[in-house]
Write a protein that holds these residues in place. Structure first.
Motif, short mmCIF file in Angstrom:
data_model
loop_
_atom_site.label_atom_id
_atom_site.label_comp_id
_atom_site.label_asym_id
_atom_site.label_seq_id
_atom_site.Cartn_x
_atom_site.Cartn_y
_atom_site.Cartn_z
N GLY A 9 0.79 -1.23 0.00
CA GLY A 9 0.00 0.00 0.00
C GLY A 9 0.82 1.27 0.00
O GLY A 9 0.52 2.22 -0.74
N ARG A 10 1.87 1.33 0.82
CA ARG A 10 2.67 2.55 0.88
C ARG A 10 3.44 2.78 -0.41
O ARG A 10 3.59 3.92 -0.87
CB ARG A 10 3.62 2.49 2.07
N ALA A 11 3.93 1.70 -1.01
CA ALA A 11 4.63 1.83 -2.29
C ALA A 11 3.66 2.32 -3.38
O ALA A 11 4.03 3.16 -4.22
CB ALA A 11 5.25 0.50 -2.69
N GLU A 12 2.46 1.80 -3.38
CA GLU A 12 1.47 2.22 -4.38
C GLU A 12 1.08 3.68 -4.20
O GLU A 12 0.93 4.42 -5.18
CB GLU A 12 0.24 1.32 -4.27
N ALA A 13 0.96 4.12 -2.94
CA ALA A 13 0.61 5.52 -2.70
C ALA A 13 1.70 6.46 -3.20
O ALA A 13 1.41 7.50 -3.82
CB ALA A 13 0.37 5.74 -1.20
N ALA A 14 2.95 6.11 -2.96
CA ALA A 14 4.05 6.95 -3.43
C ALA A 14 4.10 6.99 -4.95
O ALA A 14 4.38 8.03 -5.57
CB ALA A 14 5.37 6.43 -2.87
N TRP A 15 3.83 5.85 -5.57
CA TRP A 15 3.82 5.78 -7.05
C TRP A 15 2.73 6.68 -7.63
O TRP A 15 2.96 7.41 -8.60
CB TRP A 15 3.62 4.33 -7.48
N ARG A 16 1.55 6.64 -7.04
CA ARG A 16 0.47 7.51 -7.53
C ARG A 16 0.84 8.98 -7.36
O ARG A 16 0.60 9.80 -8.25
CB ARG A 16 -0.83 7.19 -6.78
N THR A 17 1.44 9.33 -6.24
CA THR A 17 1.86 10.72 -6.02
C THR A 17 2.92 11.13 -7.04
O THR A 17 2.87 12.24 -7.58
CB THR A 17 2.42 10.89 -4.59
N ALA A 18 3.87 10.25 -7.30
CA ALA A 18 4.94 10.57 -8.26
C ALA A 18 4.37 10.87 -9.63
O ALA A 18 4.89 11.74 -10.35
CB ALA A 18 5.94 9.41 -8.33
N GLY A 19 3.30 10.20 -10.01
CA GLY A 19 2.70 10.43 -11.33
C GLY A 19 2.01 11.77 -11.44
O GLY A 19 1.70 12.22 -12.56
N LEU A 20 1.77 12.46 -10.32
CA LEU A 20 1.06 13.75 -10.33
C LEU A 20 1.98 14.94 -10.08
O LEU A 20 1.51 16.08 -10.02
CB LEU A 20 -0.04 13.74 -9.25
N LEU A 21 3.27 14.68 -9.95
CA LEU A 21 4.19 15.77 -9.58
C LEU A 21 4.37 16.78 -10.70
O LEU A 21 4.43 16.42 -11.88
CB LEU A 21 5.55 15.19 -9.20
N ASP A 22 4.47 18.06 -10.32
CA ASP A 22 4.81 19.13 -11.25
C ASP A 22 6.11 19.77 -10.78
O ASP A 22 6.49 19.67 -9.62
CB ASP A 22 3.70 20.20 -11.27
#
Length: 465
Positions: free
Chosen positions: A30-43
């Motif tokens: 879960g924590r790895a997936e959350a970080a991955w989703r956040t990384a995809g939204l970074l500006d």
């Protein structure tokens, strides 16, 4: 027993178990997936994702990650042993599960499959200075991508019951995205793996050292007065004294005071156990943390220096120095076992006057002790300035971890020398000793005796809790 990786509960003992052949299983991702989703939204600029690395940190760059892996996989020297490479994969997997890297979590079961098949990357010895194991992890990434071959297991004995490369098993492959390249290698996993393996093995030997000392106490009828609870201070010293009293039982002391090898054992051995405990805690904390730069958390990328492993280097420097102290006392007890003034027997525990008995053990022990002193040289006094001055400090923790791992062998030899001599002294004095060592007293080569004693050490006492 399968080791479950969850990013929070990895210990030095579990790393050792997984490295030696136990299968692994993944806990929650879960924590790895959350970080991955956040990384995809970074500006905005994100180091290593939208920029170069090192001195190129201010250079805008995209889709350069695979070139980064190819350029950073250039280690040197011999390929490290399979168990160390396997431990590296285990530690990095656990760190990725802790979250914070932003790496695609679909990578995790692929990496776990490599471990369970007994496959390892061909990691070279030299290439890291304590600011990330870039060459080791870049090499691992190229194996995942299929650009370098995995190293197959050396033999069935190295594999887990569930694992092992079987006919028809797919070779673990994963197409890393360019943006995942730096996040995957931003870790000191190989260094922490060595540190964990070292702490576990040294812990086993230091536990056995108390039993070895107990044999020597009984062999020379050393006074138990220094082990009395009334003179102890601190939990480690008190625990050592209590454990040693229980192992010895009782003696009939012949001296008011014995040499330091006996009288100061709780103080010296308590100190090394304290150093070991501190090192184990520090390594475990680092293995269960996210060392990532940048750290993906709370909706953004945090640029930081958590990859720097100064805490581990300092703890390992202290541990190696403490090992010398306890090994020096072992060599000192060996000297008393050779001395008629302490045993009431012939010099060197010889069968008859003029023979050499176990005289050579002192030479062997001091040879090993000299190596241990060499390995204890502190690495944290060094320094380095790299990448056009951008990276202006280094902990040299990889060197500290390798030295700690290498220190196990000479420590084991010193303890084995004492054990062989103490068992002979007990037998010559007609005192009970049930260890399965050769009871022949005539002059002969003692290498087989030392090998047997080394093999006994891990089982002499239970592992510390």
């Amino acid at each position: 027993m399968t080791v479950v990786l969850d990013g929070a509960h990895l210990t030095c003992e579990r790393v050792d178990r997984a490295a030696r052949g136990s299968g692994i299983a993944l806990g929650s991702t879960g924590r790895a997936e959350a970080a991955w989703r956040t990384a995809g939204l970074l500006d905005g600029p994100v180091y290593g994702r939208t920029t170069g690395v090192g001195a190129n940190k201010d250079v805008a760059a995209t889709d350069t990650g695979l070139d980064l892996l190819r350029s950073h996989a250039g280690g040197a020297g011999p390929v490290i042993e399979e168990f160390r490479a396997r431990a590296t994969l285990v530690v990095r997997l656990n760190q990725l599960l802790a979250g914070g890297s932003g790496v695609d979590p679909a990578l995790l079961p692929v990496l776990a499959d490599a471990v369970n098949q007994g496959l390892t990357p061909p990691i070279r010895t030299y290439g890291a200075i304590g600011t990330g194991d870039l060459t080791a992890l870049a090499t691992t990434a190229l194996c995942l991508m299929g650009e370098l071959p995995w190293t197959p297991p050396a033999g069935p004995s190295e594999l887990s019951e569930q694992g092992g490369t079987r006919a028809g098993d797919p070779v673990p492959r994963f197409a890393l995205a360019p943006g995942d390249a730096l996040p995957f290698i931003s870790s000191g996993a190989a260094t922490l793996a060595d540190a964990a393996l070292a702490c576990h093995r040294l812990g086993v030997l230091l536990s056995a050292a108390t039993t070895v000392a107990a044999h020597s106490f009984r062999a020379i009828e050393a006074s138990l007065e220094p082990l009395s609870p009334v003179v102890q201070r601190g939990p480690e010293q008190t625990g050592v004294a209590s454990g040693l009293r229980a192992l010895i039982g009782s003696t009939s002391p012949r001296r008011v005071q014995d040499p330091y090898g006996y009288r100061a054992f709780p103080q010296v051995h308590g100190a090394v156990l304290d150093a070991l405990g501190r090192a184990e805690r520090t390594v475990a904390e680092e293995m269960n943390a996210a060392p990532e730069n940048p750290l993906i958390a709370d909706g953004r990328a945090w640029h930081n220096g958590n990859f720097h492993s100064a805490r581990v280097a300092l703890a390992l420097d202290a541990l190696r120095a403490a090992l010398v102290q306890t090994a020096t006392l072992s060599a000192a007890r060996l000297a008393t076992l050779n001395d008629p003034a302490h045993t009431g027997l012939l010099p060197f525990l010889a069968e008859r006057p003029g023979l050499s008995g176990v005289m050579i053990l002192e030479y062997v022990a001091h040879s090993a002790l000299a190596e241990l002193r060499h390995l204890a040289a502190p690495v944290t006094l060094g320094g380095a300035v790299l990448s056009l001055g951008t990276e202006d400090h280094a902990s040299f923790t990889p060197q500290a971890a390798r030295s700690a791992l290498a220190a196990a062998e000479p420590l084991e030899i010193v303890l084995a020398c004492e054990l062989v001599a103490s068992v002979r002294a007990l037998r010559r004095r007609g005192l009970p000793c049930d260890l399965p060592l050769d009871d022949a007293m005539h002059d002969r080569p003692l290498d087989a005796d030392l090998d047997a004693a080394r093999g006994l050490l891990p089982g002499l006492t239970p592992r510390r809790p």
